[in-house]
Design an enzyme around this catalytic site. Structure first.
Site, mmCIF file in Angstrom:
data_model
loop_
_atom_site.group_PDB
_atom_site.id
_atom_site.type_symbol
_atom_site.label_atom_id
_atom_site.label_comp_id
_atom_site.label_asym_id
_atom_site.label_seq_id
_atom_site.Cartn_x
_atom_site.Cartn_y
_atom_site.Cartn_z
ATOM 1 N N SER A 114 -17.951 -0.439 -10.992
ATOM 2 C CA SER A 114 -16.978 0.076 -10.374
ATOM 3 C C SER A 114 -16.750 -0.422 -9.079
ATOM 4 O O SER A 114 -17.715 -1.293 -8.483
ATOM 5 C CB SER A 114 -17.374 1.807 -10.141
ATOM 6 O OG SER A 114 -17.458 2.336 -11.384
ATOM 7 N N SER A 152 -15.255 0.468 -16.091
ATOM 8 C CA SER A 152 -15.294 0.176 -14.844
ATOM 9 C C SER A 152 -14.227 1.185 -14.050
ATOM 10 O O SER A 152 -13.177 1.189 -14.232
ATOM 11 C CB SER A 152 -14.606 -1.262 -14.639
ATOM 12 O OG SER A 152 -14.934 -1.868 -13.374
ATOM 13 N N ASP A 154 -12.530 1.354 -11.238
ATOM 14 C CA ASP A 154 -12.185 0.839 -10.036
ATOM 15 C C ASP A 154 -10.955 1.631 -9.482
ATOM 16 O O ASP A 154 -10.012 2.023 -10.051
ATOM 17 C CB ASP A 154 -11.642 -0.535 -10.526
ATOM 18 C CG ASP A 154 -12.814 -1.342 -11.106
ATOM 19 O OD1 ASP A 154 -13.880 -1.488 -10.581
ATOM 20 O OD2 ASP A 154 -12.150 -1.893 -12.099
#
Length: 226
Positions: A114, A152, A154
């Site tokens: 992340s 992930s 993000d």
């Protein structure tokens, strides 16, 4: 006069280096952090929430950078703060710097990839336009080699301290310089977070190694970018 406070809390999974189930941060640590908060240069690398993170095969951490840009005829500041904890191959100025080649030890692989990004500005923009700024902030991760791997998480948040009483909002067709400045600031902050980090050993002996700066300089010089 402030009547309400609306805190926004974000996180990344730093389980590679940290014992995340221990809940080591309690009231005492939160109060101490708030009391120690001060203006001035922002600490980067293995500090605060960046103490246990891993990025691009190296030790990750906290990074920051800013730009001054003209928006709708007014000089505005864009500041970025990042917490890096994601996978991929580090790139600086387009030059690949793979951890598996530059490190003498095995690269670190983050758990729960992340990246958390905060963008602050005084540009005259509204919530919808800030959403567009936040999107560009995440785009900047690709410039440093993020692979946006499955899992992930993000994300970016963006806010403006512009006082509407001082003037109207910028038109959408005036935002391109703000978008470019945001991506530049975020990319630099991401790089700073890794370059400022130090080799860290977690409680279970797992290690995230710092970027070998001398080897990075050699590769960048060989590529003719420094």
């Amino acid at each position: 006069h402030t009547t309400t406070l609306n805190p926004v809390v974000g996180e990344t999974n730093d389980g590679f280096l940290s014992d995340i189930r221990r809940r080591a941060v309690g009231e005492e640590q939160v109060v101490a952090a708030l009391e120690a908060a001060a203006s001035g240069p922002v600490a980067e690398g293995c500090v605060g929430a960046g103490a246990g993170t891993v990025a691009l095969g190296y030790k990750g951490g906290i990074g920051t950078a800013s730009r001054v840009v003209d928006v709708a005829g007014t000089p505005c500041t864009v500041g970025a703060l990042v917490q890096t904890n994601f996978s991929g191959t580090l790139r600086i100025a387009g030059v690949p710097l793979p951890a598996e080649e530059l490190l003498t030890d095995d690269p670190a692989e983050p758990v729960g990839n992340s990246c958390m990004i905060v963008v602050a500005t005084d540009a005259p923009v509204d919530g919808r336009q800030l959403g567009r700024v936040a999107n560009r902030a995440v785009f900047a991760m690709r410039g440093v080699g993020a692979d946006y791997a499955q899992g992930s998480g993000d994300y970016a948040i963006a806010f403006s301290v512009h006082d509407p009483a001082t003037g109207g909002l910028a038109a959408d067709d005036e935002l391109s310089p703000l978008f470019a400045a945001t991506m530049d600031a975020v990319e630099e902050a991401l790089i700073n977070s890794v370059l400022a980090a130090e080799t860290t050993v977690g409680p279970e002996g797992r290690t995230a190694h710092a970027v070998p700066i001398d080897r990075v300089r050699e590769r960048l010089a060989r590529a003719g970018v420094v």
